[in-house]
Each structure stands twice: as C-alpha cells, then as structure tokens.
Design a protein around this motif. Structure first.
Motif, PDB file in Angstrom:
ATOM      1  N   ALA A 241       0.834  -1.201   0.000  1.00  0.00           N
ATOM      2  CA  ALA A 241       0.000   0.000   0.000  1.00  0.00           C
ATOM      3  C   ALA A 241       0.865   1.247   0.000  1.00  0.00           C
ATOM      4  CB  ALA A 241      -0.944   0.020   1.200  1.00  0.00           C
ATOM      5  N   SER A 242       0.479   2.189  -0.847  1.00  0.00           N
ATOM      6  CA  SER A 242       1.097   3.513  -0.850  1.00  0.00           C
ATOM      7  C   SER A 242       0.062   4.495  -0.323  1.00  0.00           C
ATOM      8  CB  SER A 242       1.522   3.904  -2.265  1.00  0.00           C
ATOM      9  OG  SER A 242       2.137   5.174  -2.269  1.00  0.00           O
ATOM     10  N   ALA A 243       0.484   5.311   0.644  1.00  0.00           N
ATOM     11  CA  ALA A 243      -0.452   6.232   1.277  1.00  0.00           C
ATOM     12  C   ALA A 243       0.199   7.601   1.454  1.00  0.00           C
ATOM     13  CB  ALA A 243      -0.907   5.695   2.635  1.00  0.00           C
ATOM     14  N   HIS A 244      -0.639   8.610   1.473  1.00  0.00           N
ATOM     15  CA  HIS A 244      -0.208   9.984   1.735  1.00  0.00           C
ATOM     16  C   HIS A 244      -1.264  10.573   2.654  1.00  0.00           C
ATOM     17  CE1 HIS A 244       1.469  13.967  -0.172  1.00  0.00           C
ATOM     18  NE2 HIS A 244       1.506  13.971   1.159  1.00  0.00           N
ATOM     19  N   LEU A 245      -0.994  10.510   3.946  1.00  0.00           N
ATOM     20  CA  LEU A 245      -2.013  10.885   4.915  1.00  0.00           C
ATOM     21  C   LEU A 245      -2.351  12.370   4.790  1.00  0.00           C
ATOM     22  CD1 LEU A 245      -0.952   8.892   8.119  1.00  0.00           C
ATOM     23  CD2 LEU A 245      -2.129   8.105   6.038  1.00  0.00           C
ATOM     24  N   CYS A 246      -3.570  12.682   5.173  1.00  0.00           N
ATOM     25  CA  CYS A 246      -4.117  14.033   5.022  1.00  0.00           C
ATOM     26  C   CYS A 246      -3.209  15.072   5.675  1.00  0.00           C
ATOM     27  CB  CYS A 246      -5.507  14.084   5.649  1.00  0.00           C
ATOM     28  SG  CYS A 246      -6.311  15.690   5.538  1.00  0.00           S
ATOM     29  N   HIS A 247      -2.918  16.139   4.953  1.00  0.00           N
ATOM     30  CA  HIS A 247      -1.982  17.138   5.474  1.00  0.00           C
ATOM     31  C   HIS A 247      -2.625  18.133   6.425  1.00  0.00           C
ATOM     32  CE1 HIS A 247      -3.825  19.389   2.159  1.00  0.00           C
ATOM     33  NE2 HIS A 247      -3.417  20.496   2.751  1.00  0.00           N
ATOM     34  N   PHE A 248      -3.968  18.206   6.448  1.00  0.00           N
ATOM     35  CA  PHE A 248      -4.594  19.293   7.202  1.00  0.00           C
ATOM     36  C   PHE A 248      -5.449  18.855   8.377  1.00  0.00           C
ATOM     37  CE2 PHE A 248      -7.437  18.326   3.607  1.00  0.00           C
ATOM     38  CZ  PHE A 248      -8.639  18.085   4.245  1.00  0.00           C
ATOM     39  N   GLY A 273       4.294   2.040   2.301  1.00  0.00           N
ATOM     40  CA  GLY A 273       5.163   3.195   2.179  1.00  0.00           C
ATOM     41  C   GLY A 273       4.312   4.450   2.171  1.00  0.00           C
ATOM     42  N   MET A 274       4.699   5.455   2.966  1.00  0.00           N
ATOM     43  CA  MET A 274       3.815   6.613   3.077  1.00  0.00           C
ATOM     44  C   MET A 274       4.537   7.898   3.449  1.00  0.00           C
ATOM     45  SD  MET A 274       1.971   6.495   6.792  1.00  0.00           S
ATOM     46  CE  MET A 274       1.122   4.940   6.635  1.00  0.00           C
ATOM     47  N   ASP A 275       3.894   8.990   3.074  1.00  0.00           N
ATOM     48  CA  ASP A 275       4.155  10.296   3.665  1.00  0.00           C
ATOM     49  C   ASP A 275       3.109  10.427   4.757  1.00  0.00           C
ATOM     50  OD1 ASP A 275       4.151  12.947   4.414  1.00  0.00           O
ATOM     51  OD2 ASP A 275       4.184  13.755   2.385  1.00  0.00           O
ATOM     52  N   ALA A 276       3.535  10.342   6.014  1.00  0.00           N
ATOM     53  CA  ALA A 276       2.591  10.285   7.130  1.00  0.00           C
ATOM     54  C   ALA A 276       2.086  11.655   7.553  1.00  0.00           C
ATOM     55  CB  ALA A 276       3.235   9.592   8.328  1.00  0.00           C
ATOM     56  N   ASN A 277       2.759  12.739   7.130  1.00  0.00           N
ATOM     57  CA  ASN A 277       2.365  14.089   7.548  1.00  0.00           C
ATOM     58  C   ASN A 277       2.172  14.175   9.067  1.00  0.00           C
ATOM     59  OD1 ASN A 277       2.406  15.862   5.311  1.00  0.00           O
ATOM     60  ND2 ASN A 277       0.574  14.889   4.466  1.00  0.00           N
ATOM     61  N   SER A 278       2.941  13.390   9.783  1.00  0.00           N
ATOM     62  CA  SER A 278       2.885  13.347  11.246  1.00  0.00           C
ATOM     63  C   SER A 278       4.214  12.765  11.716  1.00  0.00           C
ATOM     64  CB  SER A 278       1.689  12.512  11.721  1.00  0.00           C
ATOM     65  OG  SER A 278       1.677  11.236  11.082  1.00  0.00           O
ATOM     66  N   TYR A 279       4.311  12.424  13.000  1.00  0.00           N
ATOM     67  CA  TYR A 279       5.624  12.190  13.592  1.00  0.00           C
ATOM     68  C   TYR A 279       5.690  10.852  14.326  1.00  0.00           C
ATOM     69  CZ  TYR A 279       5.418  17.125  12.589  1.00  0.00           C
ATOM     70  OH  TYR A 279       5.236  18.321  11.941  1.00  0.00           O
ATOM     71  N   PRO A 280       6.910  10.278  14.454  1.00  0.00           N
ATOM     72  CA  PRO A 280       7.065   9.022  15.200  1.00  0.00           C
ATOM     73  C   PRO A 280       6.758   9.235  16.681  1.00  0.00           C
ATOM     74  CG  PRO A 280       9.001   9.478  13.817  1.00  0.00           C
ATOM     75  CD  PRO A 280       8.181  10.732  13.852  1.00  0.00           C
ATOM     76  N   TYR A 281       6.137   8.222  17.292  1.00  0.00           N
ATOM     77  CA  TYR A 281       5.717   8.415  18.682  1.00  0.00           C
ATOM     78  C   TYR A 281       6.836   8.129  19.684  1.00  0.00           C
ATOM     79  CZ  TYR A 281       5.230   3.399  19.797  1.00  0.00           C
ATOM     80  OH  TYR A 281       5.478   2.072  20.055  1.00  0.00           O
ATOM     81  N   ARG A 282       7.848   7.355  19.300  1.00  0.00           N
ATOM     82  CA  ARG A 282       8.962   7.068  20.226  1.00  0.00           C
ATOM     83  C   ARG A 282      10.017   8.161  20.062  1.00  0.00           C
ATOM     84  NH1 ARG A 282       8.715   0.789  18.529  1.00  0.00           N
ATOM     85  NH2 ARG A 282       8.395   1.873  16.562  1.00  0.00           N
ATOM     86  N   THR A 283       9.718   9.306  20.585  1.00  0.00           N
ATOM     87  CA  THR A 283      10.534  10.498  20.334  1.00  0.00           C
ATOM     88  C   THR A 283      11.962  10.375  20.878  1.00  0.00           C
ATOM     89  OG1 THR A 283       9.625  11.497  22.346  1.00  0.00           O
ATOM     90  CG2 THR A 283       8.522  12.005  20.269  1.00  0.00           C
ATOM     91  N   ARG A 284      12.150   9.616  21.958  1.00  0.00           N
ATOM     92  CA  ARG A 284      13.487   9.504  22.550  1.00  0.00           C
ATOM     93  C   ARG A 284      14.467   8.761  21.644  1.00  0.00           C
ATOM     94  NH1 ARG A 284      12.413   8.194  29.005  1.00  0.00           N
ATOM     95  NH2 ARG A 284      11.287  10.143  29.474  1.00  0.00           N
ATOM     96  N   ASP A 285      13.942   7.962  20.736  1.00  0.00           N
ATOM     97  CA  ASP A 285      14.810   7.207  19.832  1.00  0.00           C
ATOM     98  C   ASP A 285      15.182   7.992  18.576  1.00  0.00           C
ATOM     99  OD1 ASP A 285      14.710   5.018  21.524  1.00  0.00           O
ATOM    100  OD2 ASP A 285      13.001   4.109  20.491  1.00  0.00           O
ATOM    101  N   GLU A 286      14.508   9.103  18.353  1.00  0.00           N
ATOM    102  CA  GLU A 286      14.749   9.867  17.129  1.00  0.00           C
ATOM    103  C   GLU A 286      16.047  10.657  17.222  1.00  0.00           C
ATOM    104  OE1 GLU A 286      12.790   9.585  14.361  1.00  0.00           O
ATOM    105  OE2 GLU A 286      11.829   8.011  15.553  1.00  0.00           O
TER     106      GLU A 286
END
Length: 414
Positions: A241-248, A273-286
C-alpha cells in the motif's frame, strides 16, 4: 490465434525480434479455470511483447470483489520495445510487460522459482516526488532526474506519493516512469473531483512478483493505493500500500492509519510506504532536532500538525501510535534498523528539505511492515543528496531485504 514475429535491424547491424499476438479467447474462459490456465500457459510459451485480445471479460458483478482485478492477460496492450538477444543478461532489462496489467510472460529462467528460494536482495523504495517532479508552481520539470535517481537503486517495489498529473494523457507520465525503472508494472489511484490532485501509486517488478488485485481505498481526501502480490514461488500474498495521509486534519490521519491496519488482519503480511504528515511516537529514539512549536512561524502548519493532549498542543503522533504502537500491528522499519540493526542513519529526517518556516526537518516519511518481515530486513536509509533535494522536499527511503529469508517467511506458514 495469430502470432507475428517481426525482425528489425539496428544501425550497428544487430537484429531485434519480438512477438505480436492477436487472439480471441471466448469469454476470457471465465468459469473454466482449467481452460484459463491452458490459455495462460500458451501465451507464456510465446512471451509476447504486444498482445491484442478480445473477450477480456471481467468476473460478473455478483462474484467480483470491490477490487479491480489486474490479471487480465488478454486486454489490448502496448508492450516494451524490441529486445536484442544480448540484452537478456543485463540487470536492468526485464521481460516485456503491459503497463498496469500483467501480461502472460515468464522469467528468463522460469524454473528458478520452482526449484527453491531466489538469492540476492529485494529493494523497496518510497518517495514523495514533489508534484511529480514539476515543483509546487508547476513550472519545473525534474522528472528525468527523478527517474534517474530511482533507477539507480534498481527497485523491485516502489511506493510513490504525489503522482501529480500522472493520470493525464492516458497516464503517460506513470508509464514513462515505470519504463525508466526497467519495466515495472505501475498502478495508481485516480484523483476525484473536489479532492486531492496528488494521488499515490505502487510499482512492482513482474520478474519477482505476480499481481493478484488492485484496490483503491476511498477515503475523504486521498485514496490509498493497495495492491496484493505474491512473490513467485511463495503461496502467502503480500499486501502493498502507498499512502499519503491528510496534510490538514489530524483526525482524518488517524482514520487513514486505522484503515491501513486492515491490511494486516487475519495474520496478513503487509508492507506500506507513506508520507505520514505526522511524527514518530517514540521520540526519545529519534535523532532529528527536536521540534519546538513555539518557534514555528507557520501558523497554518501548526494547526495542521499538532493535537491537544493534557491541555497542551503537541506534535501529532497518533498515526505512528496506531500502526506501530500498542501491540505492534506493524514495525516502523527505519526504527527497527536504527535501534535493532544499529543503523542510526536510518532515522534521519525526511522533510521538509526546503522550507525553513516549519521548524527543523523531521522523519515524516515511513515504511511500515508487519513484524513477520523484520527478520528479512538488511538495511534502511533515508537519501537526501543534492539531486534528491533538487527534485523534491522529501528524502528518498530505501529498504533492502534478504530475498531468501523473505522467501522462507512467505512459505513457512503454508
């Protein structure tokens, strides 16, 4: 059935031969599986570059699923250019295929899939090519450069976002890109009136995969392009699946993420594979520079990308939580590579590579796989070279899998 085998000659004197088939299989042999298999075997033996057929009948409405069946071997097709005999061994040359439809053709060595697991690696790429290489204003044309960058990785699966305008002129841009990548089979969702004009698509290597179905999951802003494939020689299918989550709209993004969870239902194997327009939840690992929303100048971007928690506005991480949090429906492959495989570069920022008013670049482009696929993952990288930055505001993602391990995974449960 009529088979024509024209011969052409290049300026250097080398000969090119290819087959053109014209045939009418009554009713496309619907309702007679044995006859259809015989039909496919006959066509496979010929290996046509062009195939013009009548009676390419679809299943009846009562028996067909909502998916668009793509294995229609005898629909009218325009295939690849003629091939010289010396091209068969070249890595970039694949069997002629009809774009969007699997033609009855076979690998150069059809026995290798029957005899055991193929060797080597499977390369998967995911890229949001900004407005399909034309830039946000539409005045640029970096398509050829984008094709060259992608072709350099010799991908077997491509997840594409922002196929802007690729449906126009008979989907010329889509087929041109697939051809530039060595003859991949491309599938894309079609934009609808009043919705996003930046659709998504999937491209698949017909040498490794057989396409079973294509489904567009119809959501309020962007469709999800979903293709079911089988790695040749393996009984268990893979949902791509290719996805591009809503930007707004964060709420819509959460809905889109939940829709994607159905691909893993009933023990299914899936790769997204996607443009998630959002962020990873495990922020400490980023490893990206932390995003301080008080320092972001773009007020609209702030509204689009944040949610309220405990009375504060924070980065929207809900899609990541839905897909890879909880009991772990999916694995964030970059996170796995960065933390388990000890490849910290896998966690590099992906967007925006251009804008400066939305805070520092973050990792918003993601490839997710069901946990059964992780043992096959060799490496993951986010590519942001000068050429990539010239083409798009998003990095190119490249995941490499061990093909033999993947083969074992897809046969172990059957």
């Amino acid at each position: 059935m009529t088979v024509t085998t024209p011969v052409t000659r290049d300026r250097d004197g080398s000969q090119n031969t290819f087959a053109i088939v014209s045939s009418n299989f009554e009713g496309n042999s619907v309702g007679d599986p044995g006859r259809r298999r015989a039909m496919h075997a006959t066509m496979t033996g010929i290996g046509p570059a062009f195939c013009c057929g009548k009676s390419a009948t679809s299943p009846s409405p009562r028996t067909a699923s909502s998916s668009t069946r793509t294995r229609r071997h005898l629909a009218c097709a325009a295939g690849s250019a003629p091939r010289r005999k010396d091209q068969a061994a070249h890595r970039n040359i694949r069997r002629p295929v009809q774009y969007g439809i699997e033609i009855a053709s076979s690998p150069e060595n059809p026995q290798k899939y029957a005899e055991g697991a193929p060797s080597g690696e499977l390369r998967v790429v995911c890229w949001n090519v900004e407005h399909n290489g034309r830039g946000r204003s539409g005045s640029e044309d970096n398509r050829r450069l984008a094709h060259s960058i992608l072709a350099g990785y010799q991908p077997h699966i491509v997840f594409r976002q922002e196929l802007t305008g690729a449906w126009e002129n008979g989907r010329h841009d889509l087929y041109e890109e697939a051809s530039a990548l060595g003859g991949l089979i491309p599938v894309m969702s079609a934009p609808k009136e009043g919705r996003s004009r930046n659709p998504v698509g999937v491209m698949v290597d017909p040498q490794l995969f057989q396409i079973d179905t294509h489904t567009d999951h119809d959501l309020p802003w962007k469709q999800i392009c979903h293709v079911q494939v089988c790695l040749k020689g393996c009984p268990k299918p893979i949902q791509l699946a290719s996805a591009h989550l809503c930007h707004f709209d964060p709420t819509m993004r959460a809905t889109e993420a939940r829709r994607l969870t159905v691909l893993a239902d009933h023990g299914g194997t899936a790769l997204i594979g996607m443009d998630a327009n959002s962020y990873p939840y495990r922020t400490r690992d980023e490893i990206t520079e932390p995003l301080d929303w008080d320092q972001v100048d773009d007020a609209v971007h702030f509204e689009h990308r944040t949610i309220e928690r405990d009375g504060r506005r924070v980065s929207d991480t809900r899609p990541s939580e839905i897909l890879s949090g909880g009991k772990g429906i999916f694995t964030d492959l970059a996170h796995h590579a960065g933390t388990v495989l000890k490849q910290p570069g896998a966690l590099a920022a992906t967007a925006s590579l251009k804008r400066k008013d939305q805070g520092p670049p973050q990792r918003i482009d993601v490839v997710f796989g069901t946990p059964d696929l992780t043992p096959a993952l060799r490496s993951f990288e986010a590519v942001a070279t000068p050429d990539v930055r010239r083409v798009s505001d998003h990095a190119l993602l490249v995941a490499r899998f061990d093909l033999a391990v993947l083969h074992r995974i897809l046969t172990a449960t059957h």
